[in-house]
Motif scaffolding. Structure first.
Motif, PDB file in Angstrom:
ATOM      1  N   VAL A 188       0.822  -1.210   0.000  1.00 32.42           N
ATOM      2  CA  VAL A 188       0.000   0.000   0.000  1.00 32.42           C
ATOM      3  C   VAL A 188       0.858   1.263   0.000  1.00 32.42           C
ATOM      4  CG1 VAL A 188      -1.702   1.307   1.340  1.00 32.42           C
ATOM      5  CG2 VAL A 188      -1.945  -1.173   1.095  1.00 32.42           C
ATOM      6  N   LYS A 189       2.019   1.213   0.640  1.00 30.87           N
ATOM      7  CA  LYS A 189       2.861   2.407   0.765  1.00 30.87           C
ATOM      8  C   LYS A 189       3.408   2.892  -0.569  1.00 30.87           C
ATOM      9  CE  LYS A 189       4.236   1.223   5.485  1.00 30.87           C
ATOM     10  NZ  LYS A 189       5.347   0.814   6.379  1.00 30.87           N
ATOM     11  N   ARG A 190       3.389   2.014  -1.590  1.00 32.83           N
ATOM     12  CA  ARG A 190       3.859   2.435  -2.922  1.00 32.83           C
ATOM     13  C   ARG A 190       2.925   3.453  -3.556  1.00 32.83           C
ATOM     14  NH1 ARG A 190       3.509  -2.100  -6.573  1.00 32.83           N
ATOM     15  NH2 ARG A 190       4.163  -0.578  -8.115  1.00 32.83           N
ATOM     16  N   PHE A 191       1.687   3.516  -3.078  1.00 35.47           N
ATOM     17  CA  PHE A 191       0.656   4.312  -3.729  1.00 35.47           C
ATOM     18  C   PHE A 191       0.201   5.450  -2.812  1.00 35.47           C
ATOM     19  CE2 PHE A 191       0.547  -0.093  -5.047  1.00 35.47           C
ATOM     20  CZ  PHE A 191       0.622   0.006  -6.423  1.00 35.47           C
ATOM     21  N   ALA A 192      -0.231   6.525  -3.429  1.00 34.35           N
ATOM     22  CA  ALA A 192      -0.716   7.677  -2.676  1.00 34.35           C
ATOM     23  C   ALA A 192      -2.109   8.047  -3.170  1.00 34.35           C
ATOM     24  CB  ALA A 192       0.230   8.867  -2.852  1.00 34.35           C
ATOM     25  N   VAL A 193      -2.942   8.499  -2.245  1.00 26.70           N
ATOM     26  CA  VAL A 193      -4.298   8.901  -2.604  1.00 26.70           C
ATOM     27  C   VAL A 193      -4.255  10.069  -3.574  1.00 26.70           C
ATOM     28  CG1 VAL A 193      -6.457   9.877  -1.746  1.00 26.70           C
ATOM     29  CG2 VAL A 193      -5.310   8.077  -0.455  1.00 26.70           C
ATOM     30  N   SER A 194      -5.058   9.935  -4.624  1.00 24.70           N
ATOM     31  CA  SER A 194      -5.109  10.997  -5.628  1.00 24.70           C
ATOM     32  C   SER A 194      -6.558  11.275  -6.004  1.00 24.70           C
ATOM     33  CB  SER A 194      -4.328  10.589  -6.882  1.00 24.70           C
ATOM     34  OG  SER A 194      -4.524  11.524  -7.921  1.00 24.70           O
ATOM     35  N   SER A 195      -6.905  12.555  -6.045  1.00 24.06           N
ATOM     36  CA  SER A 195      -8.235  12.943  -6.516  1.00 24.06           C
ATOM     37  C   SER A 195      -8.177  13.379  -7.978  1.00 24.06           C
ATOM     38  CB  SER A 195      -8.796  14.074  -5.651  1.00 24.06           C
ATOM     39  OG  SER A 195      -7.902  15.176  -5.643  1.00 24.06           O
ATOM     40  N   THR A 196      -6.991  13.227  -8.584  1.00 28.81           N
ATOM     41  CA  THR A 196      -6.815  13.582  -9.995  1.00 28.81           C
ATOM     42  C   THR A 196      -7.590  12.607 -10.873  1.00 28.81           C
ATOM     43  OG1 THR A 196      -4.593  14.407  -9.530  1.00 28.81           O
ATOM     44  CG2 THR A 196      -5.127  13.930 -11.830  1.00 28.81           C
ATOM     45  N   ASP A 197      -8.241  13.127 -11.877  1.00 28.03           N
ATOM     46  CA  ASP A 197      -8.957  12.282 -12.836  1.00 28.03           C
ATOM     47  C   ASP A 197      -8.611  12.793 -14.232  1.00 28.03           C
ATOM     48  OD1 ASP A 197     -10.681  11.017 -14.560  1.00 28.03           O
ATOM     49  OD2 ASP A 197     -12.497  11.470 -13.437  1.00 28.03           O
ATOM     50  N   LYS A 198      -7.747  12.042 -14.924  1.00 31.23           N
ATOM     51  CA  LYS A 198      -7.325  12.452 -16.259  1.00 31.23           C
ATOM     52  C   LYS A 198      -8.242  11.901 -17.353  1.00 31.23           C
ATOM     53  CE  LYS A 198      -2.467  13.116 -15.046  1.00 31.23           C
ATOM     54  NZ  LYS A 198      -1.053  12.777 -15.353  1.00 31.23           N
ATOM     55  N   PHE A 252       4.447  -3.654 -21.113  1.00 29.18           N
ATOM     56  CA  PHE A 252       5.043  -3.747 -19.786  1.00 29.18           C
ATOM     57  C   PHE A 252       5.318  -2.358 -19.230  1.00 29.18           C
ATOM     58  CE2 PHE A 252       8.993  -3.606 -17.297  1.00 29.18           C
ATOM     59  CZ  PHE A 252       8.616  -4.386 -16.217  1.00 29.18           C
ATOM     60  N   VAL A 253       4.907  -2.160 -17.984  1.00 24.59           N
ATOM     61  CA  VAL A 253       5.168  -0.897 -17.280  1.00 24.59           C
ATOM     62  C   VAL A 253       5.893  -1.242 -15.978  1.00 24.59           C
ATOM     63  CG1 VAL A 253       4.129   1.066 -16.083  1.00 24.59           C
ATOM     64  CG2 VAL A 253       3.172   0.279 -18.255  1.00 24.59           C
ATOM     65  N   PRO A 254       7.071  -0.677 -15.718  1.00 27.47           N
ATOM     66  CA  PRO A 254       7.805  -0.959 -14.478  1.00 27.47           C
ATOM     67  C   PRO A 254       6.980  -0.599 -13.251  1.00 27.47           C
ATOM     68  CG  PRO A 254       9.179   0.233 -16.051  1.00 27.47           C
ATOM     69  CD  PRO A 254       7.788   0.262 -16.598  1.00 27.47           C
ATOM     70  N   ASP A 255       7.240  -1.308 -12.158  1.00 26.36           N
ATOM     71  CA  ASP A 255       6.496  -1.086 -10.916  1.00 26.36           C
ATOM     72  C   ASP A 255       6.518   0.368 -10.478  1.00 26.36           C
ATOM     73  OD1 ASP A 255       5.681  -3.677 -10.702  1.00 26.36           O
ATOM     74  OD2 ASP A 255       7.010  -4.228  -9.050  1.00 26.36           O
ATOM     75  N   GLU A 256       7.660   1.011 -10.661  1.00 23.99           N
ATOM     76  CA  GLU A 256       7.778   2.382 -10.165  1.00 23.99           C
ATOM     77  C   GLU A 256       6.919   3.381 -10.957  1.00 23.99           C
ATOM     78  OE1 GLU A 256      11.506   1.448 -12.697  1.00 23.99           O
ATOM     79  OE2 GLU A 256      10.273   0.454 -11.155  1.00 23.99           O
ATOM     80  N   GLU A 257       6.449   2.982 -12.147  1.00 26.94           N
ATOM     81  CA  GLU A 257       5.624   3.872 -12.964  1.00 26.94           C
ATOM     82  C   GLU A 257       4.129   3.615 -12.800  1.00 26.94           C
ATOM     83  OE1 GLU A 257       6.897   3.865 -17.033  1.00 26.94           O
ATOM     84  OE2 GLU A 257       9.022   4.010 -16.510  1.00 26.94           O
ATOM     85  N   LEU A 258       3.772   2.484 -12.189  1.00 27.83           N
ATOM     86  CA  LEU A 258       2.354   2.142 -12.048  1.00 27.83           C
ATOM     87  C   LEU A 258       1.573   3.120 -11.162  1.00 27.83           C
ATOM     88  CD1 LEU A 258       2.087  -1.746 -11.820  1.00 27.83           C
ATOM     89  CD2 LEU A 258       0.976  -0.238 -13.467  1.00 27.83           C
ATOM     90  N   PRO A 259       2.121   3.578 -10.024  1.00 30.02           N
ATOM     91  CA  PRO A 259       1.341   4.484  -9.182  1.00 30.02           C
ATOM     92  C   PRO A 259       0.805   5.708  -9.921  1.00 30.02           C
ATOM     93  CG  PRO A 259       3.234   3.683  -7.974  1.00 30.02           C
ATOM     94  CD  PRO A 259       3.407   3.207  -9.389  1.00 30.02           C
ATOM     95  N   ALA A 260       1.588   6.249 -10.825  1.00 31.50           N
ATOM     96  CA  ALA A 260       1.131   7.435 -11.571  1.00 31.50           C
ATOM     97  C   ALA A 260      -0.048   7.095 -12.480  1.00 31.50           C
ATOM     98  CB  ALA A 260       2.285   8.013 -12.385  1.00 31.50           C
ATOM     99  N   LEU A 261      -0.041   5.894 -13.047  1.00 32.26           N
ATOM    100  CA  LEU A 261      -1.154   5.480 -13.907  1.00 32.26           C
ATOM    101  C   LEU A 261      -2.434   5.282 -13.105  1.00 32.26           C
ATOM    102  CD1 LEU A 261       0.676   3.029 -16.325  1.00 32.26           C
ATOM    103  CD2 LEU A 261      -0.544   5.118 -16.980  1.00 32.26           C
ATOM    104  N   TYR A 262      -2.308   4.646 -11.928  1.00 24.04           N
ATOM    105  CA  TYR A 262      -3.478   4.514 -11.066  1.00 24.04           C
ATOM    106  C   TYR A 262      -3.991   5.892 -10.648  1.00 24.04           C
ATOM    107  CZ  TYR A 262      -3.054  -0.576 -10.228  1.00 24.04           C
ATOM    108  OH  TYR A 262      -3.038  -1.938 -10.355  1.00 24.04           O
ATOM    109  N   ALA A 263      -3.057   6.783 -10.314  1.00 23.76           N
ATOM    110  CA  ALA A 263      -3.432   8.104  -9.793  1.00 23.76           C
ATOM    111  C   ALA A 263      -4.259   8.899 -10.789  1.00 23.76           C
ATOM    112  CB  ALA A 263      -2.177   8.884  -9.404  1.00 23.76           C
ATOM    113  N   GLY A 264      -3.995   8.718 -12.085  1.00 23.57           N
ATOM    114  CA  GLY A 264      -4.701   9.512 -13.088  1.00 23.57           C
ATOM    115  C   GLY A 264      -5.979   8.889 -13.603  1.00 23.57           C
ATOM    116  N   ALA A 265      -6.304   7.678 -13.166  1.00 20.68           N
ATOM    117  CA  ALA A 265      -7.457   6.959 -13.717  1.00 20.68           C
ATOM    118  C   ALA A 265      -8.772   7.380 -13.074  1.00 20.68           C
ATOM    119  CB  ALA A 265      -7.255   5.459 -13.528  1.00 20.68           C
ATOM    120  N   LYS A 266      -9.848   7.231 -13.840  1.00 20.50           N
ATOM    121  CA  LYS A 266     -11.191   7.383 -13.272  1.00 20.50           C
ATOM    122  C   LYS A 266     -11.506   6.189 -12.388  1.00 20.50           C
ATOM    123  CE  LYS A 266     -14.605   8.804 -15.844  1.00 20.50           C
ATOM    124  NZ  LYS A 266     -14.896  10.140 -15.286  1.00 20.50           N
TER     125      LYS A 266
END
Length: 370
Positions: A188-198, A252-266
């Protein structure tokens, strides 16, 4: 207490390997016995701790073990000599449960699933694995042998642990054994709460037929919604060829790049039936809801109306309806994140440490009574 870890094979880095990685952290002095491994696909697993079987020395096994005779796998797992260990902790979806050990040794098996191609998916395996006449004729005989071996091997385990109540029911059905549920670790610590919706929906998955990525593509193209798809696998090229103008396959997306993709999703789309399914919880750790097919492990990790919504049929129409319904609702990112924290990695480590200690004490008491 001398502990040995056993894993089926290490030829990719997915959910099962993340569980092994956590167990290696929990028991830092334990060697890891495995049938075969590919050093280029170990992720964060320390190769120095691996003890492979004789299959490692055979040409081609590291990349194509699926094509080797199934009878070699039981033979190889039974060749490991673990008589010097007090506790064996196997992490298995197929053969590791069959390790042979002295009666004084405690065997705890974290079972991801009863061997799929021997039980649930045996007919599908024969139909889809190879179309050759020879294979179609003799595969059922080989699977009959594997099925018998798998059942008898399952009885060698002293204590079963598994990742969901959904799988625990299958363990009871096929092995007639009870299983304790310890949910797998989510970092869980890899990810941060985001209210962003791209403005895009997200799929994070291996490209396999049962993952039903095709449903997500069809539904988003029908609605004109942007879809980003993360992952590779046998279906990747076929799905990419059939994509429309609204779908982007990222591979393939490296683990370190996944949080940003989750953060921008609806939201995350989860159209498959899984034994557990870790991606809805990664999405939740980012404060993002999931639109999931109501089956399997998702029923235990997605709370309807709180961390996501369900759809009832694996059809594009059902997913389209769910997306439209989802877009009329509101979800609280902090509440979703709070739910994900119940599945955190430290919780897994604490529960497994306690379980191993308790089972070892019980095992010792049984030996005294005998």
């Amino acid at each position: 207490m001398r502990i040995a870890l056993v894993h089926d094979y290490l030829t990719q880095f997915g959910g099962a390997e993340r569980v092994l990685e956590a167990l290696m952290e929990l028991f830092p002095n334990a060697p890891v016995f495995t049938l075969v491994y590919d050093k280029d696909r170990l992720g964060n697993i320390d190769e120095r701790r691996l003890r492979p079987s004789f299959l490692q020395r055979l040409p081609g096994t590291q990349r194509s073990h699926r094509y080797f005779p199934l009878a070699l796998m039981p033979l190889a797992i039974e060749q490991f000599n673990l008589k010097d260990f007090d506790v064996i902790l196997s992490a298995t979806h197929s053969f590791s449960k069959g390790i042979i050990h002295p009666s004084r040794t405690l065997h705890i098996s974290y079972c991801f699933t009863p061997t799929r191609y021997a039980w649930d998916d045996s007919h599908k395996y024969v139909r889809e694995f190879s179309r050759s006449t020879f294979f179609q004729k003799f595969a059922p005989l080989a699977l009959s042998y594997i099925r018998q071996w798998d059942y008898y091997a399952s009885q060698r385990v002293d204590c079963y642990v598994t990742l969901s109540h959904h799988v625990a029911r299958r363990i009871k059905k096929y092995y007639n054994r009870e299983a304790v549920v310890v949910y797998p670790p989510v970092d869980v610590k890899r990810f941060a709460v985001s209210s962003t919706d791209k403005g895009y929906y997200l799929v994070v998955s291996r490209m396999l037929p049962y993952k039903r990525v095709d449903l997500a593509v069809a539904a988003c193209e029908k609605l004109g919604r942007i879809l980003k798809v993360v992952g590779t696998g046998p279906e990747f090229e076929d799905l990419r060829r059939r994509r429309g103008q609204h779908t982007e396959f990222l591979g393939f997306v490296p683990d370190e790049e996944l949080p940003a993709l989750y953060a921008g999703a609806k939201a995350l789309l989860f159209p498959q039936e899984e034994d557990f399914g870790i991606t809805p919880l990664e999405a939740a750790a980012s404060g993002k809801p999931t639109i999931a097919y109501r089956a399997g492990g998702a029923v235990e990790t997605v709370v309807e109306g709180v961390t996501g919504i369900f759809f009832e049929e694996q059809t594009p129409a059902a997913l389209v309806e769910a997306i439209v319904r989802f877009e009329s609702q509101r979800f609280d990112p902090l509440t979703i994140r709070s739910h994900a924290e119940k599945f955190d990695r430290q919780r897994f480590l604490d529960e497994m440490r306690e379980l191993v200690q308790n089972e070892w004490m019980r095992h010792q008491q049984l030996k005294v009574k005998k």
